[in-house]
Design an enzyme around this catalytic site. Structure first.
Site, short mmCIF file in Angstrom:
data_model
loop_
_atom_site.label_atom_id
_atom_site.label_comp_id
_atom_site.label_asym_id
_atom_site.label_seq_id
_atom_site.Cartn_x
_atom_site.Cartn_y
_atom_site.Cartn_z
N CYS B 77 53.74 32.33 25.33
CA CYS B 77 53.68 33.13 24.09
C CYS B 77 52.27 33.71 23.90
CB CYS B 77 54.14 32.29 22.90
SG CYS B 77 54.54 33.31 21.46
N HIS B 179 59.54 30.88 24.53
CA HIS B 179 59.15 29.47 24.49
C HIS B 179 60.12 28.65 25.33
CE1 HIS B 179 55.99 29.72 21.43
NE2 HIS B 179 56.71 30.69 20.92
N GLU B 181 59.94 25.66 26.02
CA GLU B 181 60.06 24.33 25.40
C GLU B 181 61.01 24.33 24.21
OE1 GLU B 181 57.68 26.45 24.98
OE2 GLU B 181 56.79 26.31 22.98
#
Lengths: 254, 197
Positions: B77, B179, B181
């Site tokens: 990001c 993202h 994650e």
């Protein structure tokens, strides 16, 4: 193309979900982390955890819950309820929440929105608005819909955007709990904002979600009881929406 | 295997830490140049504002450290945007690992809100690096108001207002605008691929 989002909302008291759950073979009914993990597996795009505890002890329990959710889930989640000042925002983001939702505190102190945006970025700042349709106008309420603020929904939403909100979560008090669909006209008017709008209040059938996206032009739709009581499964909802030509992220098998 | 997460004045570090732990890794979060240089893999995460973050990196000498890393590096990001040449966010010169600029989205009505927030597809994925054959057309989670245009280093694209870079790669430097994650099983597969590089 950006997908329309489906967001289950979990009310949490003392670390446990409060609304009843009657999933078949679901043993951890009150466990907020397990329920979130289940929704995630079924294809929820995000989750909202709302702390409805009033006590200090309850707040500590909620913060621990946020840590547990962050450790377990691999999708984004927003936390709200009882966020009054920057200290609360810092505590919850540090615990691993992706976004915070502010409601009454922002109406009482609109500069809180700017403070959150300046410190953590607009993307973490969801401004939640509870509004009721009365005498031809949409009016905003404080304290979970108990205290009138005297502010107009559309003006407040525009102000929140200008102050740095990253999203608007609009709950229609008029439609909430009635299960007869979302507040489509108000949603459609809010869609003129530059920032995403989450529809809330009124979901009872799959068609209501479709209408929130097609007629309300919402970017996301939130619901609680239809998911918690197993009336609508997220997988079947997304399959239905895809069949109606709406772009959704369907559950993906790796 | 030693995995280091660059610690700096940005959010989102914890969720990367959690995601790596779910994959069985034990990352360290550090701003120590020595620890970063000796790590097997380095992750440069970030949610924040480009100008203040670059100032912080320079003040702590981390700009030079990151630019000179030789092991696999993954920017996420804001991390990816800071690895570019220049960002319109605060008009700031960045690390110039990827010779391309970062631009601001202009909102385009009901269908094209800013921030670009939510799940969008990975298009024209280049296999190798952090991607394999499973990610083409799959959804991953984005939250950002600035974007990197398509360029020679684009390793995956997506489309919101216009087609732009969802991921970049150059030598040992990998970067994602989304993202991983927070992108469910698809994101976990991408992080696993990075850990195996």
């Amino acid at each position: 193309m950006l997908a329309k989002r489906i967001i289950p909302c979990l009310d949490v008291k003392d670390g446990m979900t409060v609304k009843g759950v009657n999933f078949v073979n679901f043993r951890d009914a009150g466990d907020a982390v397990e329920l979130g993990a289940r929704y995630s597996r079924e294809g929820a795009d995000e989750l909202v955890y709302l702390d409805i505890t009033a006590s200090h002890e309850g707040r500590k329990t909620f913060t621990q819950l946020v840590k547990n959710v962050a450790a377990r889930l691999s999708i984004p989640f927003t936390v709200g309820g009882g966020i009054n000042e920057m200290r609360d925002v810092d505590r919850l983001l540090s615990a691993g929440a992706d976004k915070v939702s502010v409601n009454s505190a922002a109406l009482r102190n609109p500069a809180l929105i700017e403070e959150i945006a300046a410190n953590f970025g607009s993307q973490v700042c969801v401004v939640a608005i509870d509004a009721n349709y009365e005498d031809g106008r949409w009016m905003c309420y404080l304290n979970g819909g108990r205290i009138p603020s005297g502010r107009d929904l559309f003006r407040w939403a525009a102000e929140a955007q200008e102050r740095g909100a990253g999203e608007i979560l609009f709950t229609s008090m008029t439609h909430d709990g009635v299960k007869d669909g979302y507040a489509l006209e108000a949603l459609s008017e809010l869609s003129g904002l530059r920032i995403p709008v989450i529809a809330s209040g009124g979901a009872g059938r799959k068609e209501h979600f479709r209408d929130a996206f097609l007629h309300g032009k919402a970017d996301a739709a939130l619901a609680a009881s239809v998911f918690h009581f197993g009336e609508i499964g997220i997988g079947e909802l997304k399959a239905f929406l895809a069949g109606e030509g709406i772009n959704v992220r369907q559950q993906q098998v790796i | 295997m030693k995995i280091a997460i660059v610690k700096y004045n940005a959010g989102n570090i914890y969720s990367v830490d959690y995601a790596l732990k779910r994959l069985g890794a034990e990352p360290v979060i550090t701003a120590d140049a020595d620890v970063l240089q000796r790590a097997d893999k380095v992750i440069f995460p970030g949610v924040g504002e480009a100008h203040t973050t670059m100032a912080h990196l320079r003040e702590h000498g981390l700009d030079v450290v990151i630019r000179n890393l030789r092991q696999p590096v993954l920017g996420i990001c804001l991390g990816m945007q800071l690895m570019c040449r220049f960002s319109e966010e605060g008009s700031v010169d960045c690390l110039n690992i990827f010779d391309t600029d970062v631009k601001r989205f202009i909102p385009q009505g009901d269908d094209y809100k800013v921030p670009h927030m939510g799940w969008n597809t990975l298009d024209n994925v280049k296999e190798g690096g952090i991607f394999d054959s499973r990610q083409e057309s799959r959804y991953v989670y984005f939250v950002h108001s600035y974007y990197v245009p398509l360029n020679a280093y684009t390793s995956a694209a997506t489309d919101h207002i216009l087609p732009f870079s969802a991921a970049l790669q150059k030598d040992n430097f990998h970067a994602t605008q989304f993202h991983p994650e927070k992108s469910g099983p698809v994101g976990e597969a991408i992080l696993s691929n990075f850990l195996r590089l």
